[in-house]
Design an enzyme around this catalytic site. Structure first.
Site, PDB file in Angstrom:
ATOM      1  CB  SER A  54     -16.595 -39.315  41.616  1.00  0.00           C
ATOM      2  OG  SER A  54     -17.906 -39.234  40.923  1.00  0.00           O
ATOM      3  CB  THR A  59     -13.069 -30.197  41.039  1.00  0.00           C
ATOM      4  OG1 THR A  59     -13.193 -29.063  41.945  1.00  0.00           O
ATOM      5  CG2 THR A  59     -11.389 -29.596  40.790  1.00  0.00           C
ATOM      6  CB  CYS A  60     -13.820 -34.933  38.822  1.00  0.00           C
ATOM      7  SG  CYS A  60     -13.247 -35.294  40.447  1.00  0.00           S
ATOM      8  CB  ALA A  61     -17.066 -32.334  35.660  1.00  0.00           C
ATOM      9  CB  SER A  63      -9.862 -32.278  35.653  1.00  0.00           C
ATOM     10  OG  SER A  63     -10.364 -33.377  35.996  1.00  0.00           O
TER      11      SER A  63
END
Length: 168
Positions: A54, A59-61, A63
């Site tokens: 999500s 961490t997703c943001a 990436s």
């Protein structure tokens, strides 16, 4: 089934990433304008599939931001950021962050991408979300690099993915 970790706890995915030197499975995902797109729409281009749970997690943001920065430097390359987030959340994030060099795609309608690529969580608190993975394709649609991050909270190896692109 791949065994990975989520917050240090064991978790499993529904399968394994597709093998290197094979043709990437086609998919249908939803764009931010709610239209449908498939892998075949990127024919003739190098493609990075940046897959994650999500965009609303740190961490997703990160990436997405990292690949957005790197994508601006690449020719004939598309970075596809894929999650099960609703397209509205993806659009909100990109607008707030000034993200313009990647395409956000959602697997929210059918979940078939997560199943076909083997990256959907089979269990854990993230069951049915997508595990953090990278799949790099050359311009012929052949898989040239994969990574399934072993601890979901960790970032992918950006350098290895970008090196695979440069060598393609």
């Amino acid at each position: 089934m791949a065994s990975i970790k989520l917050g240090g706890n064991p978790a499993n995915t529904v399968g394994e990433l597709p093998s290197i030197n094979t043709t990437a499975p086609n998919f249908k995902l939803t764009k931010s304008d709610l239209s449908e797109v498939s892998l075949s729409d990127y024919s003739g281009q190098k493609v990075v599939l940046n897959i994650f749970p999500s965009v609303d997690t740190g961490t997703c943001a990160k990436s997405v931001r990292q690949f957005n920065e790197e994508a601006a430097k690449l020719e004939n390359t598309k970075i596809l950021c894929i999650s099960k987030d609703l397209p509205f959340a993806q659009t909100r994030f990109c607008g707030a962050e000034g993200i313009e060099n990647v395409e956000m795609l959602s697997d929210y309608k059918t979940g078939s991408f997560g199943q076909e690529y083997g990256v959907a969580f089979a269990d854990s608190a993230f069951e049915s979300l997508l595990s953090r993975s990278i799949v790099v394709l050359n311009q012929d649609g052949q898989i040239i690099h994969t990574e399934q991050v072993q601890e979901t909270a960790d970032e992918p190896n950006y350098k290895a993915a970008l090196q695979a692109l440069m060598n393609a």
